[in-house]
Design a protein around this motif. Structure first.
Motif, PDB file in Angstrom:
ATOM      1  N   LEU B  18       0.835  -1.205   0.000  1.00 54.50           N
ATOM      2  CA  LEU B  18       0.000   0.000   0.000  1.00 54.50           C
ATOM      3  C   LEU B  18       0.870   1.256   0.000  1.00 54.50           C
ATOM      4  O   LEU B  18       0.615   2.210  -0.745  1.00 54.50           O
ATOM      5  CB  LEU B  18      -0.904   0.010   1.235  1.00 54.50           C
ATOM      6  CG  LEU B  18      -2.173  -0.815   1.116  1.00 54.50           C
ATOM      7  CD1 LEU B  18      -2.880  -0.887   2.464  1.00 54.50           C
ATOM      8  CD2 LEU B  18      -3.094  -0.185   0.083  1.00 54.50           C
ATOM      9  N   ALA B  19       1.928   1.214   0.820  1.00 56.10           N
ATOM     10  CA  ALA B  19       2.802   2.384   0.907  1.00 56.10           C
ATOM     11  C   ALA B  19       3.477   2.634  -0.433  1.00 56.10           C
ATOM     12  O   ALA B  19       3.620   3.785  -0.871  1.00 56.10           O
ATOM     13  CB  ALA B  19       3.842   2.166   2.005  1.00 56.10           C
ATOM     14  N   VAL B  22       1.229   4.426  -2.588  1.00 55.85           N
ATOM     15  CA  VAL B  22       1.117   5.840  -2.221  1.00 55.85           C
ATOM     16  C   VAL B  22       2.314   6.623  -2.755  1.00 55.85           C
ATOM     17  O   VAL B  22       2.157   7.681  -3.373  1.00 55.85           O
ATOM     18  CB  VAL B  22       1.008   5.989  -0.685  1.00 55.85           C
ATOM     19  CG1 VAL B  22       1.094   7.449  -0.284  1.00 55.85           C
ATOM     20  CG2 VAL B  22      -0.274   5.361  -0.201  1.00 55.85           C
ATOM     21  N   VAL B  23       3.514   6.077  -2.544  1.00 52.51           N
ATOM     22  CA  VAL B  23       4.721   6.779  -3.009  1.00 52.51           C
ATOM     23  C   VAL B  23       4.642   6.993  -4.521  1.00 52.51           C
ATOM     24  O   VAL B  23       4.895   8.083  -5.035  1.00 52.51           O
ATOM     25  CB  VAL B  23       5.985   5.961  -2.670  1.00 52.51           C
ATOM     26  CG1 VAL B  23       7.206   6.567  -3.341  1.00 52.51           C
ATOM     27  CG2 VAL B  23       6.179   5.929  -1.173  1.00 52.51           C
ATOM     28  N   VAL B  26       1.723   9.548  -5.372  1.00 49.45           N
ATOM     29  CA  VAL B  26       1.945  10.954  -5.021  1.00 49.45           C
ATOM     30  C   VAL B  26       2.756  11.642  -6.111  1.00 49.45           C
ATOM     31  O   VAL B  26       2.431  12.731  -6.561  1.00 49.45           O
ATOM     32  CB  VAL B  26       2.669  11.064  -3.659  1.00 49.45           C
ATOM     33  CG1 VAL B  26       3.277  12.444  -3.489  1.00 49.45           C
ATOM     34  CG2 VAL B  26       1.697  10.788  -2.538  1.00 49.45           C
ATOM     35  N   LEU B  27       3.805  10.964  -6.574  1.00 45.16           N
ATOM     36  CA  LEU B  27       4.638  11.592  -7.588  1.00 45.16           C
ATOM     37  C   LEU B  27       3.953  11.549  -8.951  1.00 45.16           C
ATOM     38  O   LEU B  27       4.280  12.313  -9.847  1.00 45.16           O
ATOM     39  CB  LEU B  27       5.999  10.911  -7.633  1.00 45.16           C
ATOM     40  CG  LEU B  27       6.754  11.057  -6.310  1.00 45.16           C
ATOM     41  CD1 LEU B  27       8.117  10.416  -6.380  1.00 45.16           C
ATOM     42  CD2 LEU B  27       6.889  12.510  -5.902  1.00 45.16           C
ATOM     43  N   LEU B  30       1.363  14.562  -9.254  1.00 49.27           N
ATOM     44  CA  LEU B  30       1.911  15.908  -9.158  1.00 49.27           C
ATOM     45  C   LEU B  30       1.363  16.763 -10.277  1.00 49.27           C
ATOM     46  O   LEU B  30       1.176  16.291 -11.392  1.00 49.27           O
ATOM     47  CB  LEU B  30       3.435  15.837  -9.331  1.00 49.27           C
ATOM     48  CG  LEU B  30       4.192  15.511  -8.084  1.00 49.27           C
ATOM     49  CD1 LEU B  30       5.677  15.556  -8.385  1.00 49.27           C
ATOM     50  CD2 LEU B  30       3.849  16.529  -7.025  1.00 49.27           C
ATOM     51  N   PRO B  31       1.142  18.021  -9.953  1.00 52.22           N
ATOM     52  CA  PRO B  31       0.678  18.893 -11.030  1.00 52.22           C
ATOM     53  C   PRO B  31       1.766  18.996 -12.103  1.00 52.22           C
ATOM     54  O   PRO B  31       2.937  19.159 -11.805  1.00 52.22           O
ATOM     55  CB  PRO B  31       0.464  20.236 -10.328  1.00 52.22           C
ATOM     56  CG  PRO B  31       1.237  20.155  -9.058  1.00 52.22           C
ATOM     57  CD  PRO B  31       1.269  18.721  -8.679  1.00 52.22           C
ATOM     58  N   ILE B 273      17.921  13.533   0.381  1.00 53.38           N
ATOM     59  CA  ILE B 273      16.532  13.647  -0.056  1.00 53.38           C
ATOM     60  C   ILE B 273      16.108  15.113  -0.077  1.00 53.38           C
ATOM     61  O   ILE B 273      15.379  15.540  -0.969  1.00 53.38           O
ATOM     62  CB  ILE B 273      15.619  12.773   0.824  1.00 53.38           C
ATOM     63  CG1 ILE B 273      14.292  12.556   0.097  1.00 53.38           C
ATOM     64  CG2 ILE B 273      15.343  13.382   2.148  1.00 53.38           C
ATOM     65  CD1 ILE B 273      13.481  11.494   0.705  1.00 53.38           C
ATOM     66  N   ILE B 277      14.789  16.823  -3.428  1.00 51.77           N
ATOM     67  CA  ILE B 277      13.483  17.469  -3.553  1.00 51.77           C
ATOM     68  C   ILE B 277      13.652  18.860  -4.143  1.00 51.77           C
ATOM     69  O   ILE B 277      12.944  19.244  -5.072  1.00 51.77           O
ATOM     70  CB  ILE B 277      12.773  17.546  -2.173  1.00 51.77           C
ATOM     71  CG1 ILE B 277      12.349  16.162  -1.717  1.00 51.77           C
ATOM     72  CG2 ILE B 277      11.560  18.445  -2.267  1.00 51.77           C
ATOM     73  CD1 ILE B 277      11.843  16.127  -0.299  1.00 51.77           C
ATOM     74  N   ARG B 280      14.304  18.744  -7.693  1.00 49.54           N
ATOM     75  CA  ARG B 280      13.277  18.038  -8.469  1.00 49.54           C
ATOM     76  C   ARG B 280      13.792  16.724  -9.042  1.00 49.54           C
ATOM     77  O   ARG B 280      13.391  16.328 -10.129  1.00 49.54           O
ATOM     78  CB  ARG B 280      12.775  18.897  -9.630  1.00 49.54           C
ATOM     79  CG  ARG B 280      12.380  20.274  -9.245  1.00 49.54           C
ATOM     80  CD  ARG B 280      10.912  20.300  -9.030  1.00 49.54           C
ATOM     81  NE  ARG B 280      10.547  21.492  -8.251  1.00 49.54           N
ATOM     82  CZ  ARG B 280       9.546  21.508  -7.402  1.00 49.54           C
ATOM     83  NH1 ARG B 280       8.828  20.448  -7.202  1.00 49.54           N
ATOM     84  NH2 ARG B 280       9.250  22.588  -6.735  1.00 49.54           N
ATOM     85  N   VAL B 285      14.045  10.879  -5.090  1.00 49.77           N
ATOM     86  CA  VAL B 285      13.036  11.043  -4.036  1.00 49.77           C
ATOM     87  C   VAL B 285      12.241   9.753  -3.874  1.00 49.77           C
ATOM     88  O   VAL B 285      12.112   9.219  -2.767  1.00 49.77           O
ATOM     89  CB  VAL B 285      12.085  12.216  -4.359  1.00 49.77           C
ATOM     90  CG1 VAL B 285      10.974  12.304  -3.330  1.00 49.77           C
ATOM     91  CG2 VAL B 285      12.860  13.519  -4.407  1.00 49.77           C
ATOM     92  N   VAL B 289      12.582   7.606  -0.467  1.00 52.39           N
ATOM     93  CA  VAL B 289      11.390   7.566   0.378  1.00 52.39           C
ATOM     94  C   VAL B 289      10.921   6.124   0.549  1.00 52.39           C
ATOM     95  O   VAL B 289      10.624   5.669   1.658  1.00 52.39           O
ATOM     96  CB  VAL B 289      10.263   8.440  -0.198  1.00 52.39           C
ATOM     97  CG1 VAL B 289       8.956   8.164   0.528  1.00 52.39           C
ATOM     98  CG2 VAL B 289      10.618   9.899  -0.085  1.00 52.39           C
TER      99      VAL B 289
END
Lengths: 543, 318, 289
Positions: B18-19, B22-23, B26-27, B30-31, B273, B277, B280, B285, B289
């Protein structure tokens, strides 16, 4: 000369006086019963003798044990005394053992500490001791942990720890209060045997006069931290000279006078009908991919209850009686079977459809402390079932209704604005009854409603329940492990054993002449003051 | 024991999966276009297109997730754009700073906190307890980076005992090992003390709570003195909450050193990290992470195993 | 750290009397009120206008005009700390509100519903807990851009599972209690029971946890703004002030001292308040601590 002589013992914790000038003596080999209601200071007397009192306790007086004043003894001397000369058994077996140590370690620990024996020798002695208390090594290896044992078995381990070094004095503080009657009988027999074998003295502390009367040579009766009466068991109980003693004895054999009004007519449709009711609980799987093991708490139970009928459901703890009650109350879904109340099925029905039925069926729980939300006032608590009415009464009508039921249960309408903690245990149980009758139900299920109460309060609550049954015509399903209670208030008795109902009949018949083994065991184990007294008199005349 | 462990293991794997989702997600959400985001506004369309292909952005999401996951499992974390080297190499290099730092801090915090907590519990209500817990109350309130600044001021600027920052690398010789160790002393202390304050409080209250249990009275009734009862009966029972907090703290120390590494200019994982970040460098990252999250889950699993060792009730049944 | 999360009844008079007798509570409450008062005053008045730079006055030590000195741009430190308090409190309060507002309904729902809802929510909780919170906050603020709002969101997200866990544990301990069974026998549904019985009885627990998360939020905000990811200049924040102080620590240590002390005192006050509240709301736990 006496083994223990307590003279003028006074104890206070902080500003609160607990014991006021207690005198008590125990001869070698004698069993002394210490009887009193909750808060009478009997447990504190025991802890004083062990010098294990809570912080802030102040003690005065003398307690000579074997010629040494315990109260003046330094801590190092007490450490030599505890476990070796004085052993102690506690009330709550479920929490009295260290959960992360094996029973062998826990019994051997005291032996090693006091005798300096090496591990194998101490374990050998622990093994013998555990066998003596009924936990033979073949079935209960020393490597068992407490959580692998039942309550009764754990109490045996606690007794083994206390008696491992054959102390001169054994203090048993309510040793059977947390156990059911059958286990109570077994544990008392065990204690009696150990005391006689080793010539120990025992201080047996209990709230139950019948339990103590059967065991003790002499009795001391305490109330509010003061000794009321002391003397030979047979004399105290046969003379009942002191009014408090008389009150205790009467209360514990109390039977409410009953009007015996409407006998339930057998032809009418039953109020409650239970058919083939079963409830399984899944235990944790023993293997990850193995089949789930099921525990069948209630197994194929069928019975019916007529309107106005008062029925007792008796059985040992863990026999499934509370589970059965919860299913009838539609608080717990059955695995299979049916429950019809006033002819309507309640299993698998929506909460909305249950509303009219819930109105006719209310509940009284055992724990007078846990039955009320501590944050609400009595009015709101008692009025809670009014939620079931289709037309909710307005605020004034609601207060009137609450006032009416409060008066019916012997409380005052002025009590409406109090919080639960402002009531005593007995008053809280009255409050619980008020809540149960406010919707004028046809059936009240009472789950051990008096077993947390002192005997004198218990008698009053039983009277109240009997009165209400006569005046309101309500039926009771009375769940209890206490046969005296069943005898006092019910017409019919059902005996439950391991999830099944094994015997049903009129109460006098079932309790007077039990047929099934389970019922016989219950009847035989039930403490009975009259019989205890006869035994005590016999013992006294024999000596 | 085995069913308990398998159950814990299964739930750790589920959490890990699951994690990872998510990782990855999330990326993903990203907008803007990740490639454009990474290369900046002035990048040429060709460069962006090349990067898109290189990152596999022209493939469907599911395929990309599975490939990324496969890479993670086989140790292929991708290549960093800014460092032009495989992420796994960067991680290895930085772990050489972060792991010793975390271990030093944890060891320090444990050897301070547990004795202090037990000592305070044994003397509950007496002056020693009041003083110890008063200090702990302060310790909990101190931000570690401020504490680090004070340490730098006193020991590096004032007494000139240790370097104020930077890391010379472990080197080959004993003396270079020593210098590297010295460079980690202040960071470790500033991480450890606030953690020790928390751990000491937890230890104390766990021990005090256990000392109020019925079985402690049973042990006292056997004739054991208070001191022996504390060591033989109370400590092991008090260990569960203490272990829980230690597990949380180790996870925090591995990942939460970002700030401390910034204070001391240490080339650790946190700084990697942080820089990735701000530059970019999404591949770094993602990789780092995920690695940190995996180690947190692994630590929690180890804590669960320790529970079962400590408490027999957990081995069978619940 | 007692396992019984159900707080005993609190009754007005007794509650007040216990509160007034509790040293932690009084000290904590005074500190917290002072900090909040300071932040409120800064809305109308500060000793100096911090938007006006006076480089001539830079790095002054302590004096009657500038009780805590001035920074590298000649701004008054006391004024900056007062405005910084506003920022810290705002971030922490909103972050706690996010955590409570989402976490408490989720936690009580999981406890009331049980079954797969509970399983899914708790698994999701585990996943969030697996992300080291500071690291993730750094990620969120760095990716979505630094600033106070993103800091609030980043800290708030990690408060959600904390409150969900506390609310669930508290509610789970209450559901089997007899007064809840009685309410169910009175035909009340899960939502109604949660509102009438569960929430009032776990309110104390949540309040205590709220002060703890408040304190942690202030620490987290300081960390983020130290890294340059929190409130942006010219808005002063305690963490940012510490960052600016770092390179000048040898020449002007007081720059590092006072913002740090402001953080320590505020967090200490909130922790004391939390400890005190726990004692006041539940005297049963008091002897254990």
């Amino acid at each position: 000369m006496s083994l223990l002589a307590i003279e003028d013992l006074t104890l206070s914790i902080g500003p609160t006086p607990i014991l006021k000038s207690i005198d008590l003596s125990i001869a070698p080999g004698e069993v002394m019963g210490l009887v009193g209601e909750s808060g009478s200071g009997k447990s504190m007397t025991a802890l004083t003798l062990m010098k294990l009192l809570p912080d802030g306790a102040r003690v005065d007086g003398r307690a000579l044990f074997d010629g040494v004043d315990i109260l003046a003894a330094p801590e190092a001397a007490m450490c030599r005394l505890r476990g070796r000369e004085i052993g102690m058994v506690f009330q709550e077996p479920m929490t009295a053992l260290n959960p992360v140590k094996t029973i062998g370690e826990q019994v051997a620990e005291g032996i090693r500490w006091h005798t300096g024996a090496n591990r194998p020798d101490a374990e050998a002695r622990a093994r013998l001791m555990l066998e003596r208390v009924g936990l033979p090594e073949q079935k209960f290896p020393l490597t068992r942990y407490p959580h692998e044992l039942s309550g009764g078995q754990r109490q045996r381990v606690v007794i083994a720890i206390a008696c491992a070094l054959k102390p001169k004095l054994l203090i048993a503080d309510e040793p059977t209060t947390a156990l059911d009657v059958v286990l109570q009988k077994q544990i008392l027999t065990l204690l009696r045997g150990l005391v006689e074998e080793n010539g120990m003295s025992m201080l047996l502390i209990s709230h139950d006069l019948a339990v103590v009367a059967e065991m003790a040579d002499r009795l001391t009766i305490v109330r509010h931290g003061t000794v009321m009466e002391t003397g030979e068991t047979s004399r105290i109980l046969s003379e009942q000279a002191h009014p408090f003693t008389r009150q205790l004895a009467e209360a514990s054999t109390h039977v409410p006078a009953r009007a015996r009004g409407l006998e339930p007519s057998p032809v009418s449709e039953p109020l409650l009908e239970v058919r083939d009711l079963t409830r399984n609980y899944s235990l944790r799987r023993s293997r990850v991919f193995g089949r789930e093991t099921m525990f069948r708490a209630v197994n194929g139970v069928s019975f019916s209850l007529a309107a106005g009928q008062k029925t007792a459901l008796v059985g040992r703890s863990g026999c499934g009686k509370s589970t059965l009650a919860r299913m009838i109350l539609a608080l717990d879904p059955p695995s299979s079977g049916s429950i019809r109340f006033q002819g309507e099925e309640i299993c698998g029905v929506s909460e909305e459809a249950l509303r009219p039925l819930r109105r006719e069926m209310q509940v009284v729980f055992q724990d007078p402390y846990g039955s009320f939300d501590p944050r609400h006032r009595a009015e709101r608590l008692v009025a809670e079932p009014l939620h079931l009415l289709n037309q909710r009464p307005d605020a004034r009508r609601r207060r009137d209704l609450v006032a009416e039921v409060l008066e019916q249960v012997g409380l005052s309408p002025a009590d409406m604005d109090k919080y639960p903690h402002e009531f005593s245990g007995g008053q809280r149980q009255r409050l619980a009854i008020a809540r149960a009758i406010i919707t004028r139900p046809k059936l009240i299920i009472a789950d051990e409603p008096v077993s947390a109460l002192d005997v004198s309060i218990r008698a009053q609550i039983l009277d109240l329940l009997a009165d209400l049954s006569d005046s309101l015509g309500v039926a009771y399903l009375f769940i209890t492990h206490d046969l005296t209670v069943a005898r006092a208030i019910t017409d019919t008795t059902m005996v439950m054993h391991e999830g099944e109902i094994v015997e049903t009949g009129p109460t006098e018949v079932v309790l007077g002449n039990p047929k099934s083994d389970a019922a016989k065991a219950l009847v035989a184990a039930a403490p009975n003051l009259k019989m205890s007294l006869e035994k005590a008199v016999a013992r006294a005349t024999r000596d | 024991m085995i069913p308990y462990l398998l159950h814990r293991l299964a739930s750790a794997v589920a959490t890990l999966l699951l994690a990872s989702l998510v990782v990855f997600a999330v990326l993903e959400i990203l907008p803007g276009d990740p490639a454009r985001l990474m290369l900046g506004l002035n990048a040429s369309p060709e460069a962006i297109e090349t990067l898109r292909t290189q990152m596999g952005l022209d493939q469907p999401v599911v395929v990309r997730y599975l490939e990324w996951l496969y890479g993670m499992v086989t140790g292929d974390f991708g290549r960093s754009l800014t460092y032009s080297s495989p992420v796994i190499d960067l991680v290895e290099e930085r772990l050489a700073v972060s792991l010793p730092l975390a271990l030093m801090a944890l060891t320090l915090s444990t050897i301070i906190a547990i004795p202090v907590g037990v000592f305070a519990a044994a003397r509950r209500g007496r002056p020693a307890d009041t003083v110890a817990m008063g200090l702990a109350q302060f310790g909990v309130a101190i931000p570690n980076f401020w504490f680090a600044l004070l340490l730098v001021y006193v020991f590096a600027v004032g007494f000139r005992l240790v370097p104020a920052g930077g890391f010379p690398g472990w080197g080959e010789t004993w003396s270079s090992h020593g210098q590297a160790f010295q460079a980690l002393v202040l960071p470790a202390v500033s991480l450890a003390l606030p953690q020790a304050a928390i751990l000491a409080r937890v230890t104390r209250s766990a021990v005090v709570e256990v000392m109020g249990e019925d079985f402690i009275r049973t042990a006292r009734a056997k004739g054991l003195p208070q001191r022996i009862v504390l060591w033989r009966h109370a400590l092991r029972n008090a260990l569960i909450p203490v272990l829980t907090i230690m597990g949380l703290q180790f996870a925090f120390l591995l990942a939460g050193t970002i700030i401390i590494e910034n204070v001391f200019y240490l080339p650790g994982l946190g700084r990697l990290i942080f820089q990735a970040i701000s530059q970019r460098d999404l591949i770094v990252v993602q990789g780092v992470v995920m690695l940190l999250v995996a180690s947190v889950i692994l630590i929690n699993l180890m804590v669960d195993i320790c529970y079962a060792v400590v408490d027999p009730r957990l081995r069978d049944g619940r | 750290m007692s396992l019984d999360p159900v707080l005993a009844p609190a009754h007005r008079e007794r509650w007040l009397r216990r509160a007034l007798a509790n040293r932690s509570f009084l000290v904590g409450l005074s500190i917290a009120s002072l900090v909040i008062l300071m932040a409120l005053i800064s809305l109308f008045w500060t000793p100096y206008d911090i938007t006006r730079l006076a480089v001539a006055n830079r790095l002054l030590g302590l004096s009657a005009e500038h009780p805590l000195g001035t920074d590298h741009m000649g701004r008054d430190i006391l004024s900056m700390i007062m405005i910084g308090a506003r920022n810290s409190i705002a971030v922490a309060v909103v972050a706690v509100a996010i955590g409570m507002g989402i976490g408490v309904p989720l936690g009580t729902w999981a406890a009331a519903r049980g079954g797969w809802v509970d399983e899914v929510l708790m698994r999701a909780n585990d996943v969030v807990f697996a992300f080291p919170s500071l690291l993730s906050a750094v990620m969120i603020t760095a990716i979505f851009g630094p600033g106070a709002i993103n800091a609030i969101i980043a800290i708030g997200i990690f408060n959600i599972p904390v409150f969900a866990r506390v609310a669930r544990a508290g509610a789970l301990a209450l559901w089997p209690r007899e007064f809840i069974l009685a309410a169910r026998a009175a035909g009340k549904g899960k939502v109604l029971i949660t509102i009438e019985h569960i929430l009032p009885n776990i309110a104390g627990l949540l309040l205590v946890q709220g002060t703890i998360q408040f304190a942690l939020g202030i620490l987290a905000e300081a960390g983020l703004s130290y890294l340059g990811l929190g409130a942006q200049p010219p808005m002063p924040s305690w963490g940012r002030m510490l960052f600016d102080a770092q390179t000048r620590i040898a020449i002007a240590p007081h720059l590092a001292l006072f913002p740090g002390l402001a953080i320590v005192i505020t967090v200490l006050g909130l922790n004391l308040l939390g400890d005190g509240l726990r004692d006041v709301l539940d005297p049963k736990l008091r002897r254990e601590r």
